[in-house]
Design a protein around this motif. Structure first.
Motif, PDB file in Angstrom:
ATOM      1  N   ILE A 111       0.865  -1.175   0.000  1.00  0.00           N
ATOM      2  CA  ILE A 111       0.000   0.000   0.000  1.00  0.00           C
ATOM      3  C   ILE A 111       0.903   1.226   0.000  1.00  0.00           C
ATOM      4  CG2 ILE A 111      -0.216   0.040   2.532  1.00  0.00           C
ATOM      5  CD1 ILE A 111      -3.096   1.078   2.078  1.00  0.00           C
ATOM      6  N   GLY A 112       0.528   2.235  -0.797  1.00  0.00           N
ATOM      7  CA  GLY A 112       1.404   3.392  -0.894  1.00  0.00           C
ATOM      8  C   GLY A 112       0.677   4.643  -1.322  1.00  0.00           C
ATOM      9  N   ILE A 113       1.372   5.749  -1.196  1.00  0.00           N
ATOM     10  CA  ILE A 113       0.830   7.048  -1.574  1.00  0.00           C
ATOM     11  C   ILE A 113       1.950   7.888  -2.177  1.00  0.00           C
ATOM     12  CG2 ILE A 113       1.163   7.869   0.790  1.00  0.00           C
ATOM     13  CD1 ILE A 113      -1.124   9.840   0.338  1.00  0.00           C
ATOM     14  N   ARG A 114       1.665   8.502  -3.309  1.00  0.00           N
ATOM     15  CA  ARG A 114       2.537   9.502  -3.928  1.00  0.00           C
ATOM     16  C   ARG A 114       1.826  10.852  -3.831  1.00  0.00           C
ATOM     17  NH1 ARG A 114       6.458   7.503  -7.730  1.00  0.00           N
ATOM     18  NH2 ARG A 114       6.370   5.221  -7.962  1.00  0.00           N
ATOM     19  N   TYR A 115       2.533  11.864  -3.374  1.00  0.00           N
ATOM     20  CA  TYR A 115       1.936  13.188  -3.204  1.00  0.00           C
ATOM     21  C   TYR A 115       2.858  14.239  -3.792  1.00  0.00           C
ATOM     22  CZ  TYR A 115       0.571  17.524  -0.796  1.00  0.00           C
ATOM     23  OH  TYR A 115       0.214  18.816  -0.509  1.00  0.00           O
ATOM     24  N   TRP A 116       2.291  15.096  -4.655  1.00  0.00           N
ATOM     25  CA  TRP A 116       3.031  16.201  -5.253  1.00  0.00           C
ATOM     26  C   TRP A 116       2.499  17.495  -4.663  1.00  0.00           C
ATOM     27  CZ3 TRP A 116       1.083  12.013  -7.861  1.00  0.00           C
ATOM     28  CH2 TRP A 116       2.019  11.165  -8.463  1.00  0.00           C
ATOM     29  N   PRO A 117       3.216  18.147  -3.759  1.00  0.00           N
ATOM     30  CA  PRO A 117       2.678  19.331  -3.064  1.00  0.00           C
ATOM     31  C   PRO A 117       2.511  20.546  -3.978  1.00  0.00           C
ATOM     32  CG  PRO A 117       4.965  18.944  -2.437  1.00  0.00           C
ATOM     33  CD  PRO A 117       4.545  17.769  -3.250  1.00  0.00           C
ATOM     34  N   PHE A 118       3.215  20.554  -5.124  1.00  0.00           N
ATOM     35  CA  PHE A 118       3.109  21.685  -6.049  1.00  0.00           C
ATOM     36  C   PHE A 118       2.808  21.155  -7.450  1.00  0.00           C
ATOM     37  CE2 PHE A 118       6.303  22.708  -2.775  1.00  0.00           C
ATOM     38  CZ  PHE A 118       5.617  23.727  -2.111  1.00  0.00           C
ATOM     39  N   LYS A 119       2.526  22.055  -8.349  1.00  0.00           N
ATOM     40  CA  LYS A 119       2.208  21.662  -9.721  1.00  0.00           C
ATOM     41  C   LYS A 119       3.494  21.422 -10.507  1.00  0.00           C
ATOM     42  CE  LYS A 119      -2.249  24.057  -9.933  1.00  0.00           C
ATOM     43  NZ  LYS A 119      -3.076  25.075 -10.636  1.00  0.00           N
ATOM     44  N   LEU A 124       8.264  15.699  -4.613  1.00  0.00           N
ATOM     45  CA  LEU A 124       7.571  14.429  -4.406  1.00  0.00           C
ATOM     46  C   LEU A 124       7.696  13.980  -2.956  1.00  0.00           C
ATOM     47  CD1 LEU A 124       6.196  11.788  -5.475  1.00  0.00           C
ATOM     48  CD2 LEU A 124       8.523  10.928  -5.914  1.00  0.00           C
ATOM     49  N   VAL A 125       6.565  13.527  -2.400  1.00  0.00           N
ATOM     50  CA  VAL A 125       6.532  12.823  -1.120  1.00  0.00           C
ATOM     51  C   VAL A 125       5.957  11.446  -1.410  1.00  0.00           C
ATOM     52  CG1 VAL A 125       5.617  12.765   1.232  1.00  0.00           C
ATOM     53  CG2 VAL A 125       6.181  14.968   0.165  1.00  0.00           C
ATOM     54  N   HIS A 126       6.698  10.418  -1.069  1.00  0.00           N
ATOM     55  CA  HIS A 126       6.316   9.051  -1.431  1.00  0.00           C
ATOM     56  C   HIS A 126       6.481   8.142  -0.218  1.00  0.00           C
ATOM     57  CE1 HIS A 126       6.957   5.467  -4.453  1.00  0.00           C
ATOM     58  NE2 HIS A 126       5.862   5.342  -3.718  1.00  0.00           N
ATOM     59  N   VAL A 127       5.388   7.505   0.198  1.00  0.00           N
ATOM     60  CA  VAL A 127       5.402   6.590   1.346  1.00  0.00           C
ATOM     61  C   VAL A 127       4.824   5.251   0.892  1.00  0.00           C
ATOM     62  CG1 VAL A 127       4.634   6.170   3.715  1.00  0.00           C
ATOM     63  CG2 VAL A 127       5.109   8.517   2.951  1.00  0.00           C
ATOM     64  N   GLU A 128       5.486   4.157   1.288  1.00  0.00           N
ATOM     65  CA  GLU A 128       5.065   2.832   0.824  1.00  0.00           C
ATOM     66  C   GLU A 128       5.327   1.791   1.913  1.00  0.00           C
ATOM     67  OE1 GLU A 128       6.001   1.746  -3.318  1.00  0.00           O
ATOM     68  OE2 GLU A 128       7.133   0.055  -2.473  1.00  0.00           O
ATOM     69  N   TYR A 129       4.408   0.846   2.041  1.00  0.00           N
ATOM     70  CA  TYR A 129       4.589  -0.280   2.958  1.00  0.00           C
ATOM     71  C   TYR A 129       4.486  -1.570   2.158  1.00  0.00           C
ATOM     72  CZ  TYR A 129       3.516  -3.888   6.397  1.00  0.00           C
ATOM     73  OH  TYR A 129       3.514  -5.049   7.122  1.00  0.00           O
ATOM     74  N   ASN A 130       5.446  -2.476   2.364  1.00  0.00           N
ATOM     75  CA  ASN A 130       5.479  -3.751   1.651  1.00  0.00           C
ATOM     76  C   ASN A 130       5.547  -4.914   2.637  1.00  0.00           C
ATOM     77  OD1 ASN A 130       5.669  -2.553  -1.025  1.00  0.00           O
ATOM     78  ND2 ASN A 130       7.757  -1.976  -0.455  1.00  0.00           N
ATOM     79  N   HIS A 131       4.825  -5.986   2.304  1.00  0.00           N
ATOM     80  CA  HIS A 131       4.801  -7.176   3.161  1.00  0.00           C
ATOM     81  C   HIS A 131       4.893  -8.429   2.309  1.00  0.00           C
ATOM     82  CE1 HIS A 131       3.556 -10.108   6.189  1.00  0.00           C
ATOM     83  NE2 HIS A 131       2.695 -10.575   5.287  1.00  0.00           N
TER      84      HIS A 131
END
Length: 513
Positions: A361-369, A374-381
């Motif tokens: 499960i993960g999320i990519r976030y771009w705070p500006f245009k 880039l802010v990228h958080v991911e969890y792997n199992h």
């Protein structure tokens, strides 16, 4: 002077007008990061084409540069000829860095990757590419252990056992010795893709493949070596996408009897099948099946089972249920774009094995245009029995390396990636924290071995500061600091490194574990 400027701007205008030539992107993380920023609704099975993700227009620098040197360095590739009939591009492949390790050991290390990537397009229908890599590396001790434990096997003449030599570099090639503790390896990749119809493309080559929207892929990643493959990509309407990929796999086990100068490796077959559904404009859900198929052993060869040619997900699962001559991973893959955020995830398991679940499960976030932030958080199992077949010849692996998570089974990993760039200056950090990781680097080898390994916690931290010259192919100079901390019942230690280097974003090395 006026004539020179007019000629320059005419060439620049022609390149811009015809810049939409059919082109397939490299598969490396740098290109995937920007592709997902574009908010294009594309099927996340890489490589993808530029007309799907609009990569080159997104990264093209708008600032005018009048000096020829500046234009070449910042705004184009080394060779770039673009016309109506077709185009050709050539880019250097570089990853040259040197540093020193401190902590529990003190040793110099370096990576020396040189090569060339050539790409071409003909009448917006056919795309071809070829890359050559020449490499030498002196790796940290933990990485040395990983790659040597994945080395090739030669049969012993006295009995049916094997002995292991050399090493295998993730995403690259098998090695030969270099100096006292280094590795020398070279390899080439290439592909040809034909856009038969607007809704249908076919491709063939030995290019790497990656399935999913994350930094890792739990279902099929480019951690193993590039291998020969054939791919059919078909879109039905605006909602459905079907893909069939068939690959030639290898176990790095030398057959005992050679008919030529060097014994061959044992072969196996690999398969990927997918069906993706575009539920809404920004939500895509996929059914994925990855499979490994037996082609005999070192003594007896056999043709791949007929189910290998079934062109839908489920073929390997059915074949495994019939006679156990395949090993299947069934999974779901999804991503959902909401505003400046991309949410994504994967789940998979072998239908016939307990504790074989894998998830992400993960999320990519771009705070500006801008794709430069880039802010990228991911969890792997991965569960304790992930990727393991009862027949090790068809473990979910290729070239002795996992084709899912690079650490195989028994993994819980948190990844945090941050990047910011302003006026070509960038700063980035990457954190890989393993709540659980096995120190057994011999997982998924194609030989029977007693299960062993100690569970450990690992923190791997990277911080980089640098200057990006060319966003088209990621030409950067950089300095980096890395920290690795390991804790298990037998050790509690840390090491850190400082490196300086120059690179292009045209090769991946996965040593963040």
């Amino acid at each position: 002077m006026k004539l020179v400027l007019n000629t320059f701007f005419s060439f620049f205008l022609v390149s811009t007008l015809f810049g939409q030539q059919y082109r397939v992107l490299p598969i490396e993380s740098y290109f995937k990061d920007i592709s997902f920023f574009t908010d294009s609704s594309f099927t996340p099975i890489f490589p993808v084409s530029d007309n799907q993700v609009n990569y080159y227009n997104t990264t093209k620098e708008q600032k005018l540069r009048y000096a020829t040197v500046g234009h070449y360095i910042y705004q184009r590739e080394i060779i770039q000829v673009i016309k109506k009939e077709g185009a050709i591009w050539a880019s250097p492949i570089l990853d040259i860095q040197s540093g020193v390790e401190r902590g529990d050991t003190a040793m110099s290390q370096y990576l020396n990757v040189r090569g060339l990537r050539i790409e071409g397009s003909m009448k917006n229908k056919v795309f071809f590419s070829g890359s050559f890599y020449e490499n030498q590396a002196v790796l940290p001790y933990y990485a040395q252990q990983y790659v040597t434990n994945r080395g090739e096997f030669y049969p012993n003449s006295s009995d049916s056992s094997y002995h292991q030599v050399n090493a295998v570099i993730p995403g690259s090639a098998r090695t030969k010795p270099f100096k006292t503790n280094g590795f020398d390896y070279a390899y080439a990749t290439g592909m040809v893709q034909w856009q038969v119809l607007k809704s249908l493309s076919v491709s063939a080559g030995n290019n790497p493949i990656f399935v999913g929207s994350g930094y890792r892929s739990m279902l099929y990643s480019d951690n193993s070596l590039p291998t020969m493959n054939f791919r059919v990509n078909y879109t039905l309407g605006k909602k459905w996408n079907f893909q069939l990929i068939r690959l030639q796999g290898l176990n790095l086990l030398r057959v005992p009897y050679a008919s030529n100068g060097e014994a061959l490796y044992e072969r196996k077959a690999l398969s990927i099948g997918s069906i993706y559904f575009q539920a809404t404009e920004h939500l895509r859900i996929g059914l994925i099946e990855g499979g490994t198929w037996t082609r005999g052993d070192s003594i007896q060869k056999q043709a791949v089972e007929g189910g290998f040619y079934i062109p839908i997900p489920g073929a390997a699962t059915i074949q495994e249920g019939i006679n156990g001559k395949s090993y299947a991973y069934l999974g779901l893959d999804l991503n959902w774009r909401v505003w400046k955020v991309l949410l994504y995830g994967q789940y998979g398991r072998n239908p016939y094995s307990k504790s074989s679940d894998v998830g992400q499960i993960g999320i990519r976030y771009w705070p500006f245009k801008s794709p430069n932030y880039l802010v990228h958080v991911e969890y792997n199992h991965t569960s304790s029995n992930a990727y393991k077949s009862s027949n090790p010849r068809i473990n979910y692996s290729n070239f002795n390396l996992p084709i899912g998570h690079p650490m195989g089974a028994g993994v819980d990993e948190v990844i945090i990636r941050l990047r910011a760039e302003w006026n070509h200056l960038f700063v980035s950090s990457s954190t890989n924290y393993y709540l659980n990781q096995s120190d057994n680097y011999r997982q998924l080898l194609p030989v029977y071995e007693a299960a062993s390994g100690t569970n450990q916690q690992v923190l791997y931290e990277t911080f980089e500061l640098g200057y990006n010259f060319n966003h088209g192919y990621g030409l950067e100079i950089f300095g980096s600091a890395k920290l690795r901390m390991v804790k298990n019942p037998l050790q509690n230690e840390q090491s850190y490194w400082f490196n300086l280097g120059i690179r292009t974003a045209l090769n991946n090395h996965y040593f963040d574990f």
